[in-house]
Structure formats: C-alpha cells, structure tokens
Design a protein around this motif. Structure first.
Motif, PDB file in Angstrom:
ATOM      1  N   ALA A  29     -21.882  10.977-100.451  1.00 39.65           N
ATOM      2  CA  ALA A  29     -21.043  11.750-101.361  1.00 39.65           C
ATOM      3  C   ALA A  29     -20.067  10.814-102.058  1.00 39.65           C
ATOM      4  O   ALA A  29     -19.574   9.863-101.445  1.00 39.65           O
ATOM      5  CB  ALA A  29     -20.268  12.810-100.587  1.00 39.65           C
ATOM      6  N   PRO A  30     -19.778  11.096-103.324  1.00 40.96           N
ATOM      7  CA  PRO A  30     -18.783  10.293-104.020  1.00 40.96           C
ATOM      8  C   PRO A  30     -17.378  10.539-103.472  1.00 40.96           C
ATOM      9  O   PRO A  30     -16.495   9.719-103.623  1.00 40.96           O
ATOM     10  CB  PRO A  30     -18.899  10.737-105.476  1.00 40.96           C
ATOM     11  N   ASP A  31     -17.178  11.696-102.821  1.00 43.24           N
ATOM     12  CA  ASP A  31     -15.917  12.013-102.149  1.00 43.24           C
ATOM     13  C   ASP A  31     -16.268  12.504-100.747  1.00 43.24           C
ATOM     14  O   ASP A  31     -16.472  13.697-100.522  1.00 43.24           O
ATOM     15  CB  ASP A  31     -15.147  13.073-102.934  1.00 43.24           C
ATOM     16  N   VAL A  32     -16.362  11.579 -99.821  1.00 33.66           N
ATOM     17  CA  VAL A  32     -16.840  11.902 -98.478  1.00 33.66           C
ATOM     18  C   VAL A  32     -15.861  12.806 -97.719  1.00 33.66           C
ATOM     19  O   VAL A  32     -16.264  13.479 -96.774  1.00 33.66           O
ATOM     20  CB  VAL A  32     -17.175  10.603 -97.713  1.00 33.66           C
ATOM     21  N   ASP A  33     -14.614  12.867 -98.149  1.00 33.61           N
ATOM     22  CA  ASP A  33     -13.636  13.707 -97.463  1.00 33.61           C
ATOM     23  C   ASP A  33     -13.752  15.189 -97.829  1.00 33.61           C
ATOM     24  O   ASP A  33     -13.229  16.035 -97.108  1.00 33.61           O
ATOM     25  CB  ASP A  33     -12.217  13.218 -97.754  1.00 33.61           C
ATOM     26  N   SER A  34     -14.436  15.501 -98.907  1.00 33.15           N
ATOM     27  CA  SER A  34     -14.529  16.911 -99.304  1.00 33.15           C
ATOM     28  C   SER A  34     -15.943  17.487 -99.195  1.00 33.15           C
ATOM     29  O   SER A  34     -16.119  18.688 -99.353  1.00 33.15           O
ATOM     30  CB  SER A  34     -14.021  17.085-100.736  1.00 33.15           C
ATOM     31  N   ILE A  35     -16.933  16.669 -98.904  1.00 32.09           N
ATOM     32  CA  ILE A  35     -18.314  17.143 -98.908  1.00 32.09           C
ATOM     33  C   ILE A  35     -18.590  18.134 -97.785  1.00 32.09           C
ATOM     34  O   ILE A  35     -19.401  19.050 -97.942  1.00 32.09           O
ATOM     35  CB  ILE A  35     -19.320  15.962 -98.884  1.00 32.09           C
ATOM     36  N   ARG A  36     -17.907  18.014 -96.659  1.00 32.46           N
ATOM     37  CA  ARG A  36     -18.117  18.948 -95.549  1.00 32.46           C
ATOM     38  C   ARG A  36     -17.858  20.386 -96.000  1.00 32.46           C
ATOM     39  O   ARG A  36     -18.625  21.288 -95.687  1.00 32.46           O
ATOM     40  CB  ARG A  36     -17.231  18.619 -94.351  1.00 32.46           C
ATOM     41  N   ASN A  37     -16.782  20.593 -96.745  1.00 35.13           N
ATOM     42  CA  ASN A  37     -16.467  21.947 -97.222  1.00 35.13           C
ATOM     43  C   ASN A  37     -17.597  22.512 -98.067  1.00 35.13           C
ATOM     44  O   ASN A  37     -17.929  23.691 -97.962  1.00 35.13           O
ATOM     45  CB  ASN A  37     -15.158  21.951 -98.008  1.00 35.13           C
ATOM     46  N   ARG A  38     -18.166  21.695 -98.910  1.00 36.43           N
ATOM     47  CA  ARG A  38     -19.255  22.153 -99.767  1.00 36.43           C
ATOM     48  C   ARG A  38     -20.486  22.529 -98.948  1.00 36.43           C
ATOM     49  O   ARG A  38     -21.101  23.570 -99.175  1.00 36.43           O
ATOM     50  CB  ARG A  38     -19.608  21.067-100.773  1.00 36.43           C
ATOM     51  N   ILE A  39     -20.844  21.679 -97.991  1.00 38.44           N
ATOM     52  CA  ILE A  39     -22.020  21.951 -97.162  1.00 38.44           C
ATOM     53  C   ILE A  39     -21.810  23.210 -96.337  1.00 38.44           C
ATOM     54  O   ILE A  39     -22.680  24.083 -96.283  1.00 38.44           O
ATOM     55  CB  ILE A  39     -22.330  20.746 -96.244  1.00 38.44           C
ATOM     56  N   TRP A  40     -20.647  23.337 -95.697  1.00 39.65           N
ATOM     57  CA  TRP A  40     -20.371  24.509 -94.866  1.00 39.65           C
ATOM     58  C   TRP A  40     -20.314  25.785 -95.710  1.00 39.65           C
ATOM     59  O   TRP A  40     -20.753  26.834 -95.262  1.00 39.65           O
ATOM     60  CB  TRP A  40     -19.067  24.306 -94.088  1.00 39.65           C
ATOM     61  N   LEU A  97     -30.972   5.851 -87.935  1.00 38.67           N
ATOM     62  CA  LEU A  97     -30.857   7.063 -87.120  1.00 38.67           C
ATOM     63  C   LEU A  97     -32.145   7.871 -87.080  1.00 38.67           C
ATOM     64  O   LEU A  97     -32.204   8.896 -86.409  1.00 38.67           O
ATOM     65  CB  LEU A  97     -29.720   7.942 -87.647  1.00 38.67           C
ATOM     66  N   ASP A  98     -33.149   7.420 -87.832  1.00 36.83           N
ATOM     67  CA  ASP A  98     -34.406   8.156 -87.963  1.00 36.83           C
ATOM     68  C   ASP A  98     -34.116   9.608 -88.344  1.00 36.83           C
ATOM     69  O   ASP A  98     -34.562  10.553 -87.687  1.00 36.83           O
ATOM     70  CB  ASP A  98     -35.222   8.088 -86.670  1.00 36.83           C
ATOM     71  N   ALA A  99     -33.330   9.749 -89.408  1.00 41.57           N
ATOM     72  CA  ALA A  99     -32.850  11.065 -89.828  1.00 41.57           C
ATOM     73  C   ALA A  99     -33.260  11.360 -91.260  1.00 41.57           C
ATOM     74  O   ALA A  99     -33.261  10.460 -92.106  1.00 41.57           O
ATOM     75  CB  ALA A  99     -31.337  11.120 -89.707  1.00 41.57           C
ATOM     76  N   PRO A 100     -33.566  12.630 -91.551  1.00 43.83           N
ATOM     77  CA  PRO A 100     -33.860  12.995 -92.928  1.00 43.83           C
ATOM     78  C   PRO A 100     -32.596  12.951 -93.777  1.00 43.83           C
ATOM     79  O   PRO A 100     -31.484  13.076 -93.263  1.00 43.83           O
ATOM     80  CB  PRO A 100     -34.401  14.432 -92.819  1.00 43.83           C
ATOM     81  N   VAL A 101     -32.796  12.779 -95.068  1.00 37.66           N
ATOM     82  CA  VAL A 101     -31.685  12.699 -96.014  1.00 37.66           C
ATOM     83  C   VAL A 101     -31.266  14.105 -96.430  1.00 37.66           C
ATOM     84  O   VAL A 101     -32.096  14.949 -96.732  1.00 37.66           O
ATOM     85  CB  VAL A 101     -32.095  11.862 -97.246  1.00 37.66           C
ATOM     86  N   LEU A 102     -29.972  14.302 -96.443  1.00 34.98           N
ATOM     87  CA  LEU A 102     -29.374  15.559 -96.848  1.00 34.98           C
ATOM     88  C   LEU A 102     -28.821  15.375 -98.245  1.00 34.98           C
ATOM     89  O   LEU A 102     -27.718  14.872 -98.415  1.00 34.98           O
ATOM     90  CB  LEU A 102     -28.272  15.945 -95.862  1.00 34.98           C
ATOM     91  N   ALA A 103     -29.594  15.725 -99.244  1.00 36.26           N
ATOM     92  CA  ALA A 103     -29.154  15.574-100.631  1.00 36.26           C
ATOM     93  C   ALA A 103     -28.445  16.856-101.050  1.00 36.26           C
ATOM     94  O   ALA A 103     -29.014  17.933-101.002  1.00 36.26           O
ATOM     95  CB  ALA A 103     -30.350  15.328-101.541  1.00 36.26           C
TER      96      ALA A 103
END
Length: 105
Positions: A29-40, A97-103
């Motif tokens: 995210a270009p703003d990693v501090d606010s992306i959680r709110n968007r995803i949730w 992490l062998d994890a899928p990407v969350l775009a």
C-alpha cells in the motif's frame, strides 16, 4: 483535518493472518498505516474481491484476522520508483512466506 493531511505517509508491505486456519496474505500500500481500515471495511461489507480472505472472515470472524506491517519503505519522491520498489518487496515477501498476494482494488 489539517493534521491528517500533513501526517507522514509511508508505503510498505503488510500481511493479514488468519489464526484458526494459518492462512496468510501479503499486500502493498502507498499508505501502509491506513490500508487495514480499507480491507476491514470491504470485509465487513462482504465486498472483498479476495474470496478466500472473505471466507475466512465470514467463517471465523474479525477477531481471527490479524494485520501486521512487514516492511516500510524509505520515502521516495518519484512515484514510479516507489511502485517498482513496492512490487519488488511484495515479490520477496510473497515468496518468503509462500503467501498469495492481496491486491487491494
């Protein structure tokens, strides 16, 4: 409002973890501090474009998911350089992490 606009914004890589299943997803995210709110918000509205993440939220509830910032990037004034750095770091963390990407869309 002015304080929000003047805050320091840092781009970075994050991970979402589901404790009951052990599933993980990584994203940037270009703003990693606010992306959680968007995803949730997307998850609460059952509007997430990521069906497996939405299924984990629905099956186990919001308390089962954890958000963590993996890496913050140094400030980069050139947008294309920041985008390239985010892409490279996402590839690194996804492989590590062998994890899928969350775009986020």
């Amino acid at each position: 409002m002015a304080a929000y606009k003047e805050r320091n914004v840092s781009a970075g890589v994050y991970v979402v973890r589901c404790a009951p299943t052990g599933q993980i997803w990584v994203g940037t995210a270009p703003d990693v501090d606010s992306i959680r709110n968007r995803i949730w918000f997307q998850l609460r509205m059952t509007a997430s474009p990521h069906h497996d993440l939405q299924a984990a939220w629905t099956a186990h509830g919001p308390d089962s998911l954890a958000f963590e910032v993996l890496e913050r990037l140094d400030e980069e004034p050139l947008a294309y350089a920041r985008t390239a750095a985010l892409k490279a770091r996402l590839a690194h963390w996804s492989a590590a992490l062998d994890a899928p990407v969350l775009a986020v869309r």
